[in-house]
Design a protein around this motif. Structure first.
Motif, PDB file in Angstrom:
ATOM      1  N   LEU A   1      -4.261  -8.813  20.646  1.00  0.00           N
ATOM      2  CA  LEU A   1      -3.954  -7.787  21.746  1.00  0.00           C
ATOM      3  C   LEU A   1      -5.386  -7.552  22.514  1.00  0.00           C
ATOM      4  CD1 LEU A   1      -1.760  -5.365  19.842  1.00  0.00           C
ATOM      5  CD2 LEU A   1      -1.270  -7.217  21.313  1.00  0.00           C
ATOM      6  N   THR A   2      -5.482  -7.544  23.776  1.00  0.00           N
ATOM      7  CA  THR A   2      -6.623  -7.316  24.422  1.00  0.00           C
ATOM      8  C   THR A   2      -6.803  -5.960  24.793  1.00  0.00           C
ATOM      9  OG1 THR A   2      -5.299  -7.946  26.646  1.00  0.00           O
ATOM     10  CG2 THR A   2      -6.613  -9.922  25.518  1.00  0.00           C
ATOM     11  N   GLY A   3      -5.840  -5.357  24.749  1.00  0.00           N
ATOM     12  CA  GLY A   3      -5.563  -3.669  24.830  1.00  0.00           C
ATOM     13  C   GLY A   3      -5.967  -2.939  23.633  1.00  0.00           C
TER      14      GLY A   3
ATOM     15  N   LEU B   1      -0.924  -4.014  29.749  1.00  0.00           N
ATOM     16  CA  LEU B   1      -1.720  -3.716  29.134  1.00  0.00           C
ATOM     17  C   LEU B   1      -2.520  -4.546  28.093  1.00  0.00           C
ATOM     18  CD1 LEU B   1      -2.067   0.215  29.913  1.00  0.00           C
ATOM     19  CD2 LEU B   1      -3.208  -1.712  31.493  1.00  0.00           C
ATOM     20  N   ASP B   2      -1.521  -5.252  27.389  1.00  0.00           N
ATOM     21  CA  ASP B   2      -1.408  -5.838  26.257  1.00  0.00           C
ATOM     22  C   ASP B   2      -1.839  -4.967  24.950  1.00  0.00           C
ATOM     23  OD1 ASP B   2      -0.764  -8.335  24.517  1.00  0.00           O
ATOM     24  OD2 ASP B   2      -2.955  -8.770  24.859  1.00  0.00           O
ATOM     25  N   LEU B   3      -1.152  -3.869  24.942  1.00  0.00           N
ATOM     26  CA  LEU B   3      -1.546  -2.818  23.816  1.00  0.00           C
ATOM     27  C   LEU B   3      -0.429  -2.390  23.042  1.00  0.00           C
ATOM     28  CD1 LEU B   3      -1.092   0.141  24.879  1.00  0.00           C
ATOM     29  CD2 LEU B   3      -3.068  -0.122  26.237  1.00  0.00           C
ATOM     30  N   ILE B   4      -0.658  -1.836  21.897  1.00  0.00           N
ATOM     31  CA  ILE B   4       0.424  -1.092  21.194  1.00  0.00           C
ATOM     32  C   ILE B   4       0.082   0.312  21.251  1.00  0.00           C
ATOM     33  CG2 ILE B   4       1.417  -0.795  18.934  1.00  0.00           C
ATOM     34  CD1 ILE B   4       1.383  -3.572  18.526  1.00  0.00           C
TER      35      ILE B   4
ATOM     36  N   HIS C   1       7.052  -7.542  19.521  1.00  0.00           N
ATOM     37  CA  HIS C   1       7.196  -7.596  20.962  1.00  0.00           C
ATOM     38  C   HIS C   1       6.067  -8.076  21.506  1.00  0.00           C
ATOM     39  CE1 HIS C   1      10.863  -5.337  21.375  1.00  0.00           C
ATOM     40  NE2 HIS C   1      10.377  -4.224  20.840  1.00  0.00           N
ATOM     41  N   ALA C   2       4.750  -8.038  21.034  1.00  0.00           N
ATOM     42  CA  ALA C   2       3.710  -8.808  21.555  1.00  0.00           C
ATOM     43  C   ALA C   2       3.877 -10.264  21.374  1.00  0.00           C
ATOM     44  CB  ALA C   2       2.280  -8.368  21.131  1.00  0.00           C
TER      45      ALA C   2
ATOM     46  N   GLU D   1      15.382  -6.640  20.827  1.00  0.00           N
ATOM     47  CA  GLU D   1      15.070  -5.275  19.950  1.00  0.00           C
ATOM     48  C   GLU D   1      15.429  -5.949  18.404  1.00  0.00           C
ATOM     49  OE1 GLU D   1      13.455  -2.570  20.362  1.00  0.00           O
ATOM     50  OE2 GLU D   1      12.999  -3.281  22.396  1.00  0.00           O
ATOM     51  N   LEU D   2      16.390  -6.486  18.093  1.00  0.00           N
ATOM     52  CA  LEU D   2      16.878  -7.025  16.783  1.00  0.00           C
ATOM     53  C   LEU D   2      15.865  -8.186  16.464  1.00  0.00           C
ATOM     54  CD1 LEU D   2      20.624  -7.160  17.261  1.00  0.00           C
ATOM     55  CD2 LEU D   2      19.340  -5.609  16.113  1.00  0.00           C
ATOM     56  N   GLN D   3      15.265  -8.926  17.285  1.00  0.00           N
ATOM     57  CA  GLN D   3      14.268  -9.952  16.935  1.00  0.00           C
ATOM     58  C   GLN D   3      13.123  -9.235  16.494  1.00  0.00           C
ATOM     59  OE1 GLN D   3      12.671 -12.564  19.831  1.00  0.00           O
ATOM     60  NE2 GLN D   3      12.876 -14.229  18.304  1.00  0.00           N
ATOM     61  N   ALA D   4      12.601  -8.346  17.407  1.00  0.00           N
ATOM     62  CA  ALA D   4      11.502  -7.656  16.952  1.00  0.00           C
ATOM     63  C   ALA D   4      11.621  -6.816  15.665  1.00  0.00           C
ATOM     64  CB  ALA D   4      11.151  -6.520  17.864  1.00  0.00           C
TER      65      ALA D   4
END
Length: 102
Positions: free
Chosen positions: A12-14, A48-51, A81-82, A97-100
């Motif tokens: 993740l960049t963010g 923003l590529d963040l969690i 999700h990323a 959502e189920l795959q995540a």
């Protein structure tokens, strides 16, 4: 990711961003994001590529009600999700959502 999607995972960049009612929230939505919009939640922000997660209510509540492992499950879900974003997964919202969760 290399085995399933044929690509390397880029970090993740963010980064990882805790937020609360008195701290800045990640601006992921067009037009801005208010704490009230994402209170009590965790999210992956592709722009923003963040969690990010609500450290004031979500994490303490989950840990108290279900134990600390639940916090890890939430973070793993958002991290998934990323992965989906990096792999250009296209599916219905329910499938995403189920795959995540998996």
């Amino acid at each position: 990711m290399p085995r399933v999607y044929g690509a390397d995972f880029e970090p993740l960049t963010g980064g990882f961003v805790p937020y609360g009612p008195g701290t800045p929230v990640p601006q992921c939505a067009p037009g801005g994001t208010r704490y009230e919009d994402i209170a009590g939640n965790a999210l992956y922000c592709p722009t923003l590529d963040l969690i990010a997660w609500d450290r004031a209510t979500l994490i303490p509540d989950l840990a108290e009600r279900f134990g600390p492992l639940t916090v890890g499950i939430v973070m793993a879900h958002e991290y998934a999700h990323a992965v989906q974003t990096r792999a250009d997964v296209v599916a219905t919202p329910v499938t995403i959502e189920l795959q995540a969760d998996c």
